[in-house]
Design an enzyme around this catalytic site. Structure first.
Site, short mmCIF file in Angstrom:
data_model
loop_
_atom_site.label_atom_id
_atom_site.label_comp_id
_atom_site.label_asym_id
_atom_site.label_seq_id
_atom_site.Cartn_x
_atom_site.Cartn_y
_atom_site.Cartn_z
N THR A 75 0.82 -1.22 0.00
CA THR A 75 0.00 0.00 0.00
C THR A 75 0.85 1.26 0.00
OG1 THR A 75 -1.56 -1.26 1.37
CG2 THR A 75 -2.00 1.08 1.06
N HIS A 141 -8.56 0.56 2.63
CA HIS A 141 -8.49 -0.89 2.86
C HIS A 141 -9.86 -1.54 2.90
CE1 HIS A 141 -4.23 -0.93 3.38
NE2 HIS A 141 -4.20 -0.38 4.57
N LEU A 258 11.67 4.73 -4.82
CA LEU A 258 10.75 3.68 -4.38
C LEU A 258 11.45 2.40 -3.94
CD1 LEU A 258 8.07 4.10 -7.20
CD2 LEU A 258 7.82 4.76 -4.80
N SER A 262 15.31 3.05 0.35
CA SER A 262 14.93 4.47 0.42
C SER A 262 13.65 4.64 1.23
CB SER A 262 14.73 5.04 -0.99
OG SER A 262 15.93 4.99 -1.73
N PHE A 289 8.50 -1.65 9.63
CA PHE A 289 7.22 -1.59 8.92
C PHE A 289 7.35 -2.18 7.53
CE2 PHE A 289 4.17 0.56 6.17
CZ PHE A 289 3.00 0.46 6.89
N ARG A 291 9.85 -4.23 6.61
CA ARG A 291 10.43 -5.55 6.77
C ARG A 291 11.27 -5.97 5.57
NH1 ARG A 291 7.57 -9.67 6.81
NH2 ARG A 291 8.98 -10.86 8.13
#
Length: 330
Positions: A75, A141, A258, A262, A289, A291
């Site tokens: 997301t 979501h 992206l 980064s 977050f 991972r």
């Protein structure tokens, strides 16, 4: 909204210190064409009760862009990509302005418009110092059947991202531990996921309902796996969908921006207000977050027995219904 029925979930496996009270929201969803209704349910926190009437009646704008996913399906990655492409690859602003301002949740937009004070929402977004005006890049979501009624008549651009159920489940488990302070076992969590008792309900149903609409001209259906395999192709695909052009230089700059390394370092994504303890925690937790950011990472975090259970889910809820995005591995 009388068709909505809230049912409190009583299950000892849902062992969360934060947001401990979850509800199954039962509703009816019309299939494309309206020829039939299906019974659906979605797991939501009790705090969503203040929003759902407002969600269904939300005034949809044709120029908004909707980014729809089941949690932990890429997301944040997609939000950054879509906002950047739609804003001339302005990466300097992207590094300064919180993502929650540039791409707010539907719940945040509604809370601002309706004056709802949500103490559970700790992320900076659309405050007087960082006011972002429409058109919005809306993060969502919620499943298709709970989205605003006018979404299907106004038809703004919708980008949906799917992820392999096994990878989504493992990533969601780690998210639950970090955000909701889940204290149960991994197998208990994965069992809840299989039964559709994690937040936002059954992942395969969420995915399947948007997959059925993948050929609608205002919907772009992507997969996390394709983004990992060939980001350049996906960047061009998204740019074309948004009627934007990208130079080769912009594509290379975007790919660098992206890249997961980064993203891990871009702490502005997690700009927090009114919670010094959480803000301090997220200085390091933001790296957790994201991972591993891999496709197929479930293979060394999921037992063979549990993997077989997921294979049965994928077969029953996806492949047997004609959706061959993900196939049983065993």
């Amino acid at each position: 909204m009388s068709s909505l029925k809230w049912e409190k979930i009583e299950d000892p496996r849902i062992n969360c210190r934060i947001d401990a009270h979850w509800n199954n929201l039962h509703y009816k969803q019309s299939l494309k064409g309206g020829e039939k209704e299906e019974n659906r349910c979605c797991v939501l926190s009790a705090r969503y009760k203040a929003y759902m009437d407002l969600v269904k009646n939300y005034e949809v704008r044709e120029d908004d862009i909707w980014i729809c996913t089941y949690p932990k399906s890429g997301t944040t990655w997609t939000q950054e990509m879509v906002w950047a492409i739609n804003n001339g690859c302005d990466l300097e602003t992207a590094k300064k302005l919180p993502l929650s301002s540039r791409s707010p949740t539907l719940r945040k937009i509604i809370s601002i418009q309706a004056g709802i004070d949500d103490p559970a929402d700790v992320f900076v977004s659309m405050d007087p110092l960082n006011q972002v005006k429409p058109p919005y890049h809306i993060k969502n979501h919620l499943p298709a059947g709970l989205l605003p009624d006018k979404l299907w008549t106004v038809k703004p651009k919708i980008i949906y991202v799917a992820r392999h159920p096994k990878d989504a489940a493992i990533s969601f488990y780690h998210y639950y531990r970090m955000v909701y302070q889940y204290e149960g076992t991994k197998d208990d969590f994965l069992s809840l996921f299989l039964e559709g008792l994690t937040e936002f309900g059954q992942q395969t149903t969420h995915l399947y309902d948007f997959w059925r609409m993948r050929n609608e001209p205002n919907i772009l259906f992507l997969t996390y796996e394709d983004m990992k395999k060939d980001l350049t192709a996906v960047l061009k695909q998204v740019a074309n969908f948004l009627d934007k052009e990208l130079s080769e230089k912009q594509i290379e700059e975007l790919k660098k921006h992206l890249h997961i390394d980064s993203m891990r370092e871009n702490t502005v994504v997690f700009n927090v207000k009114n919670n010094a303890e959480l803000a301090e925690k997220l200085k390091t937790a933001h790296k957790d977050f994201f991972r591993r950011g891999e496709a197929g990472s479930h293979k060394d975090e999921m037992s063979e027995e549990m993997s077989k259970k997921f294979d049965a889910l994928i077969k029953r809820e996806l492949t047997d219904k004609g959706c061959n995005l993900y196939k049983p591995e065993q």
